[in-house]
Write a protein that holds these residues in place. Sequence first.
Motif, short mmCIF file in Angstrom:
data_model
loop_
_atom_site.label_atom_id
_atom_site.label_comp_id
_atom_site.label_asym_id
_atom_site.label_seq_id
_atom_site.Cartn_x
_atom_site.Cartn_y
_atom_site.Cartn_z
N ALA A 28 0.84 -1.21 0.00
CA ALA A 28 0.00 0.00 0.00
C ALA A 28 0.87 1.26 0.00
O ALA A 28 0.55 2.24 -0.68
N LEU A 29 1.98 1.23 0.73
CA LEU A 29 2.89 2.38 0.74
C LEU A 29 3.50 2.62 -0.64
O LEU A 29 3.66 3.77 -1.06
N VAL A 30 3.84 1.54 -1.33
CA VAL A 30 4.39 1.67 -2.68
C VAL A 30 3.34 2.29 -3.61
O VAL A 30 3.63 3.21 -4.39
N VAL A 31 2.11 1.79 -3.53
CA VAL A 31 1.03 2.32 -4.38
C VAL A 31 0.80 3.80 -4.09
O VAL A 31 0.66 4.61 -5.01
N LEU A 32 0.76 4.16 -2.82
CA LEU A 32 0.57 5.57 -2.45
C LEU A 32 1.73 6.43 -2.95
O LEU A 32 1.51 7.56 -3.41
N SER A 33 2.94 5.91 -2.89
CA SER A 33 4.10 6.66 -3.39
C SER A 33 3.99 6.90 -4.89
O SER A 33 4.25 8.01 -5.38
N LEU A 35 1.24 6.86 -6.72
CA LEU A 35 0.13 7.78 -6.97
C LEU A 35 0.55 9.22 -6.67
O LEU A 35 0.15 10.14 -7.38
N GLY A 36 1.34 9.40 -5.64
CA GLY A 36 1.85 10.74 -5.32
C GLY A 36 2.72 11.30 -6.43
O GLY A 36 2.62 12.47 -6.80
N MET A 37 3.58 10.44 -7.00
CA MET A 37 4.43 10.89 -8.10
C MET A 37 3.60 11.21 -9.33
O MET A 37 3.82 12.22 -9.99
N VAL A 38 2.67 10.33 -9.67
CA VAL A 38 1.87 10.50 -10.88
C VAL A 38 0.96 11.72 -10.75
O VAL A 38 0.65 12.37 -11.75
#
Length: 53
Positions: A28-33, A35-38
Amino acid sequence: MATALGQVAVGPVAAVVGIRATVLILAALVVLSVLGMVSSRAVRRLAASTPGA
Protein backbone atom coordinates in the motif's frame (compact mmCIF):
# COMPACT_ATOMS: atom_id res chain seq x y z
CA MET A 1 20.84 4.67 4.35
CA ALA A 2 17.05 4.78 4.26
CA THR A 3 16.92 1.31 2.72
CA ALA A 4 19.03 -0.13 5.52
CA LEU A 5 16.86 1.54 8.16
CA GLY A 6 13.74 0.22 6.47
CA GLN A 7 15.14 -3.30 6.43
CA VAL A 8 15.97 -3.07 10.13
CA ALA A 9 12.47 -1.81 10.94
CA VAL A 10 10.58 -4.44 8.92
CA GLY A 11 11.66 -7.39 11.09
CA PRO A 12 10.06 -6.17 14.31
CA VAL A 13 6.97 -4.94 12.45
CA ALA A 14 6.52 -8.36 10.84
CA ALA A 15 6.96 -10.02 14.22
CA VAL A 16 4.15 -7.90 15.69
CA VAL A 17 1.58 -7.78 12.87
CA GLY A 18 2.58 -10.82 10.82
CA ILE A 19 4.31 -11.26 7.51
CA ARG A 20 1.18 -11.06 5.33
CA ALA A 21 -0.02 -7.84 6.97
CA THR A 22 3.47 -6.35 6.70
CA VAL A 23 3.67 -7.13 2.98
CA LEU A 24 0.20 -5.68 2.38
CA ILE A 25 1.04 -2.52 4.33
CA LEU A 26 4.28 -2.06 2.40
CA ALA A 27 2.52 -2.70 -0.91
CA ALA A 28 0.00 0.00 0.00
CA LEU A 29 2.89 2.38 0.74
CA VAL A 30 4.39 1.67 -2.68
CA VAL A 31 1.03 2.32 -4.38
CA LEU A 32 0.57 5.57 -2.45
CA SER A 33 4.10 6.66 -3.39
CA VAL A 34 3.48 6.00 -7.08
CA LEU A 35 0.13 7.78 -6.97
CA GLY A 36 1.85 10.74 -5.32
CA MET A 37 4.43 10.89 -8.10
CA VAL A 38 1.87 10.50 -10.88
CA SER A 39 -0.35 13.19 -9.38
CA SER A 40 2.48 15.71 -9.70
CA ARG A 41 1.89 18.00 -12.67
CA ALA A 42 5.65 18.28 -13.25
CA VAL A 43 5.97 14.52 -13.63
CA ARG A 44 2.96 14.23 -15.92
CA ARG A 45 4.43 16.92 -18.22
CA LEU A 46 7.83 15.24 -18.64
CA ALA A 47 8.64 14.69 -22.28
CA ALA A 48 9.84 11.32 -23.48
CA SER A 49 13.36 11.20 -24.79
CA THR A 50 15.16 8.59 -26.83
CA PRO A 51 18.48 7.17 -25.61
CA GLY A 52 21.48 8.50 -27.49
CA ALA A 53 19.59 11.39 -29.02
